[in-house]
Design a protein around this motif. Structure first.
Motif, short mmCIF file in Angstrom:
data_model
loop_
_atom_site.label_atom_id
_atom_site.label_comp_id
_atom_site.label_asym_id
_atom_site.label_seq_id
_atom_site.Cartn_x
_atom_site.Cartn_y
_atom_site.Cartn_z
N TRP A 12 0.91 -1.04 0.04
CA TRP A 12 -0.11 -0.07 0.05
C TRP A 12 0.93 1.16 0.04
CZ3 TRP A 12 -4.23 1.05 4.28
CH2 TRP A 12 -5.32 1.74 3.81
N HIS A 13 1.03 1.96 -1.26
CA HIS A 13 1.93 3.18 -1.34
C HIS A 13 1.08 4.21 -0.77
CE1 HIS A 13 5.13 5.30 -3.39
NE2 HIS A 13 4.27 6.32 -3.53
N LEU A 14 1.49 4.97 0.60
CA LEU A 14 0.73 5.82 1.14
C LEU A 14 1.13 7.05 1.25
CD1 LEU A 14 -0.39 3.48 4.25
CD2 LEU A 14 -1.55 4.58 2.66
N THR A 15 2.18 7.47 0.73
CA THR A 15 2.85 8.79 0.97
C THR A 15 3.62 8.88 -0.44
OG1 THR A 15 4.95 8.51 1.95
CG2 THR A 15 2.97 8.47 3.43
N ASP A 16 3.70 10.08 -0.81
CA ASP A 16 4.44 10.60 -1.99
C ASP A 16 4.26 12.16 -2.09
OD1 ASP A 16 5.87 10.42 -4.88
OD2 ASP A 16 5.41 8.48 -4.64
N VAL A 28 -0.83 -6.73 4.73
CA VAL A 28 -0.62 -5.28 4.32
C VAL A 28 0.87 -4.63 4.65
CG1 VAL A 28 -1.50 -3.26 4.11
CG2 VAL A 28 -3.05 -5.06 4.37
N ILE A 29 1.55 -4.40 3.68
CA ILE A 29 2.81 -3.78 3.86
C ILE A 29 2.68 -2.21 3.32
CG2 ILE A 29 5.18 -3.39 2.94
CD1 ILE A 29 4.97 -6.56 2.23
N PRO A 30 2.86 -1.41 4.30
CA PRO A 30 2.60 0.01 4.30
C PRO A 30 3.92 0.57 3.65
CG PRO A 30 3.06 -0.14 6.57
CD PRO A 30 3.09 -1.67 5.95
N GLU A 31 3.91 1.75 2.78
CA GLU A 31 5.25 2.22 2.20
C GLU A 31 5.05 3.71 2.53
OE1 GLU A 31 7.89 3.39 -1.61
OE2 GLU A 31 5.72 2.20 -1.75
N ILE A 32 6.14 4.25 3.48
CA ILE A 32 6.45 5.56 3.85
C ILE A 32 7.43 6.07 2.97
CG2 ILE A 32 6.68 7.00 5.56
CD1 ILE A 32 3.93 5.63 5.70
N GLU A 33 7.39 6.95 2.05
CA GLU A 33 8.42 7.09 1.09
C GLU A 33 9.56 8.10 1.90
OE1 GLU A 33 10.05 7.02 -1.75
OE2 GLU A 33 8.48 6.24 -3.12
N ILE A 47 10.08 1.39 2.83
CA ILE A 47 10.66 2.89 3.11
C ILE A 47 11.00 3.70 1.75
CG2 ILE A 47 11.40 2.43 5.72
CD1 ILE A 47 14.05 2.72 2.88
N GLY A 48 10.54 3.09 0.83
CA GLY A 48 10.73 3.70 -0.54
C GLY A 48 12.27 3.56 -1.07
N GLY A 49 12.97 4.68 -0.78
CA GLY A 49 14.30 4.88 -1.21
C GLY A 49 14.80 4.98 -2.41
N ASP A 50 13.75 5.32 -3.32
CA ASP A 50 13.83 5.28 -4.80
C ASP A 50 13.79 6.89 -5.20
OD1 ASP A 50 11.10 5.58 -4.08
OD2 ASP A 50 10.75 5.35 -6.15
N GLU A 51 14.54 6.96 -6.45
CA GLU A 51 14.39 8.40 -7.10
C GLU A 51 14.58 9.43 -6.25
OE1 GLU A 51 11.44 7.14 -10.61
OE2 GLU A 51 10.35 7.96 -8.78
N GLY A 92 13.04 -1.99 0.60
CA GLY A 92 13.33 -0.69 -0.17
C GLY A 92 13.30 -0.98 -1.53
N TRP A 93 13.12 0.11 -2.44
CA TRP A 93 13.46 -0.05 -3.89
C TRP A 93 14.76 -0.18 -4.31
CZ3 TRP A 93 8.95 -1.10 -6.28
CH2 TRP A 93 7.73 -0.70 -5.55
N ASP A 94 15.18 -0.76 -5.18
CA ASP A 94 16.65 -1.14 -5.46
C ASP A 94 17.71 -0.05 -5.60
OD1 ASP A 94 16.42 -0.03 -8.24
OD2 ASP A 94 15.74 -2.00 -8.83
N GLU A 95 17.34 1.15 -5.39
CA GLU A 95 17.98 2.13 -5.28
C GLU A 95 18.96 2.29 -3.74
OE1 GLU A 95 15.43 4.47 -8.33
OE2 GLU A 95 15.43 2.58 -6.70
N ILE A 96 18.30 1.55 -2.91
CA ILE A 96 18.86 1.41 -1.67
C ILE A 96 20.16 0.61 -1.58
CG2 ILE A 96 16.44 1.62 -0.61
CD1 ILE A 96 16.79 -1.54 0.33
N LEU A 97 20.38 0.10 -2.84
CA LEU A 97 21.76 -0.81 -3.13
C LEU A 97 22.81 0.34 -3.16
CD1 LEU A 97 20.83 -3.34 -5.40
CD2 LEU A 97 21.68 -3.92 -3.33
N GLU A 98 22.59 1.70 -3.68
CA GLU A 98 23.70 2.78 -3.61
C GLU A 98 24.04 2.79 -2.67
OE1 GLU A 98 21.24 5.73 -5.69
OE2 GLU A 98 20.57 4.85 -7.33
N GLY A 99 25.46 2.84 -2.59
CA GLY A 99 26.17 3.47 -1.56
C GLY A 99 26.52 2.53 -0.32
N GLY A 100 25.85 1.20 -0.49
CA GLY A 100 25.99 0.20 0.32
C GLY A 100 24.47 -0.18 0.93
N LEU A 101 24.16 -1.59 0.86
CA LEU A 101 22.99 -2.28 1.50
C LEU A 101 22.87 -2.04 2.84
CD1 LEU A 101 20.31 -3.07 0.29
CD2 LEU A 101 21.28 -5.51 0.03
#
Length: 531
Positions: free
Chosen positions: A185-189, A251-256, A320-324, A372-381
């Motif tokens: 459930w994508h709740l914030t943006d 239900v998995i909440p997403e808080i960006e 926790i998002g983590g993308d873009e 997290g979206w795959d950008e959380i790999l940037e700089g170390g997971l």
């Protein structure tokens, strides 16, 4: 020899007839018919069970029968000569969710090792009901079944367009009918904050409503100049979480964070690097204003949000998002640059990793894990993070190599906001994801070493709603692609066959009609495109 040929031919005809009657999606593991005949289901047929917990499966079946067939059944520990028997067996299950369903003259028997397995048996029973007839005749059949993947998910973005709780419940029912078990459930943006946080009331007072919405494809041909908003109260969220739980859906909440934060920054300007002014965005895309990574108040705020989110959602995961996350404001921000010096961070990518890892530690301290979206790999997971791979499969592969769990959701297969036909029939995102393409997807990457495949938990389709302003448009975009995805995630790889699926899909279309769901007319469009 002729007799042998006749026997084989007769057996093939019986098997073909059985499969013609058993149009189940996703395809079960085993389907056989020990004898020929049908069981008549009526309001005189009770649902019989002794064990606690099975009332949820019985209630779901009763609700379905009442809504679509006009009758319901007595349920409970009832003495009867025939009925629908639900039972949790003593055998330990090899795969979570397995079940056996047998229909014979003595009744319908659904047995599983867990409540969840019984519930999946109920979904198969529902698909044995003829959606075009009100009299219910169910063929004698024996089905043994189990899911392939432990994570079978669908996502819904309610930030770009807000949807009432009643529709979100309906969406949950669609997941249940397809044997899905996770709702993301994508709740914030940037375009709206949709979850009530009592500690920070301005999030919904100011952050849940934008002043207008662009019209036409990005960058837009105009603006509605009409406020668009809405949010879910904490009581509504508890109601939805229970509703999903009764259907064995987590239900998995997403808080960006740290990007996609315009709505939050509008409510509390101190969360940004510049102090504003900020606004809830009226257009789509990626915006430079993000949470300030150098400000201690940012982390205190997000921890306060997480505390209330955790209290509402019993799921193991918090997304926790983590993308873009653009680094523009961080590069100019003295506080962010000081944070980098203090922690000897080489660049802003490592600052993002610092941000994510710090929030992960807090989430872990509360007994939860992050996705997290795959950008959380940037700089170390982060240490215990699960990666949701959307930029192709590379993020999932890299996560598995680092021995982290991964959920596959590559955009070119799993984005249901993309068009379904090359002859674009409505306003959508520019990509193309046909039904056949969804069905062809293999969640376990081909070149992933066998010993690492255990880290691929499953897959998920994403429904971003920039161009979906109504429930009917959401339904049109998910059907029939959700049916294809359900078979990808549930059925064995060996049993998947496009031609067989396409034949069963015709009966699935009858179910869509019975449900009153809007859907993309695949057969009609595919035929016209072939000319």
């Amino acid at each position: 020899m002729n007799k042998l040929f006749l026997c084989i031919f007769t057996l093939l005809l019986v098997k073909a007839d059985l499969h013609a009657q058993v149009n189940v999606i996703p395809q079960p593991l085993e389907v056989t018919s020990p004898s020929k005949g049908t069981f008549s289901l009526s309001d005189k047929t009770p649902i019989i069970y002794k064990q606690k917990g099975l009332e949820k499966s019985a209630a779901f079946l009763n609700g379905y029968l009442s809504q679509f067939y006009g009758f319901s059944l007595k349920q409970g520990n009832i003495k009867a000569t025939t009925g629908i028997y639900l039972k949790i067996g003593n055998k330990a299950e090899k795969v979570a969710g397995n079940y056996a369903l047998e229909v014979k003259k003595e009744g319908i028997f659904i047995t599983a090792a867990t409540e969840e397995g019984v519930f999946y048996g109920i979904q198969t029973l529902i698909q044995l009901l003829d959606p075009t007839e009100k009299t219910v005749q169910i063929p004698f059949v024996l089905i043994k079944d189990e899911p392939r993947f432990q994570y079978r998910g669908m996502h819904l973005d309610v930030t770009r367009h807000f949807f009432p709780l009643a529709f979100v419940k309906k969406y949950i029912d669609y997941l249940a009918l397809h044997k899905m078990n996770y709702f993301h459930w994508h709740l914030t943006d940037d375009q709206g904050w949709r979850i009530e946080i009592k500690k920070y009331p301005k999030l919904t007072e100011l952050g849940s409503t934008r002043k207008g919405t662009i019209t036409g494809f990005l960058p837009g041909t105009g603006n509605t100049n009409t406020p668009h908003g809405g949010f879910y109260t904490q009581d509504e969220i508890r109601e939805l979480v229970k509703y999903a739980s009764d259907r064995y859906i987590t239900v998995i909440p997403e808080i960006e964070m740290p990007g996609h934060g315009s709505a939050a920054l509008t409510a509390y300007s101190f969360l940004g690097c510049t102090g504003g002014p900020y606004k809830v965005q009226e257009t789509w895309g990626v915006f430079d204003d993000v949470f300030c990574a150098g400000n201690e108040q940012t982390f205190a705020f997000l921890q306060g949000v997480i505390d209330e989110v955790i209290a509402l959602f019993p799921a193991k995961y918090i997304h926790i998002g983590g993308d873009e996350c653009p680094k523009t404001s961080w590069k100019k921000c003295p506080k962010c640059q000081q944070r980098m010096k203090d922690h000897q961070l080489k660049n802003e990518h490592e600052l993002q990793s610092y941000f994510v890892q710090r929030m992960e530690k807090y989430v872990n301290s509360k007994g939860k894990s992050i996705i997290g979206w795959d950008e959380i790999l940037e700089g170390g997971l982060a240490q215990n993070a699960t990666v949701m791979s959307w930029n192709g499969e590379e993020g999932g592969i890299e996560a598995a190599k680092q021995k982290h769990d991964a959920i596959m959701t590559p955009g070119n297969y799993m984005y249901f906001d993309y068009a379904q036909t090359a002859k674009r029939d409505s306003l959508t995102m520019p990509g193309l994801t046909t039904l056949q393409k969804v069905y062809s997807y293999e969640p376990v990457p081909q070149h992933l070493p066998k010993e690492l495949t255990k880290y691929i938990l499953g897959a998920q389709a994403n429904v971003w709603t920039e161009y979906m302003s109504s429930p009917a448009k959401v339904e049109y975009m998910i059907f029939p692609r959700m049916s294809a995805l359900s078979e990808v995630l549930w059925s064995s790889k060996e049993s998947r066959n496009w031609n067989a699926f396409e034949k069963r899909l015709k009966r699935q279309f009858d179910r869509y009609k019975l449900w009153g769901a809007n859907y993309y007319p695949f057969f009609q469009t595919a035929k016209s495109e072939a000319k």
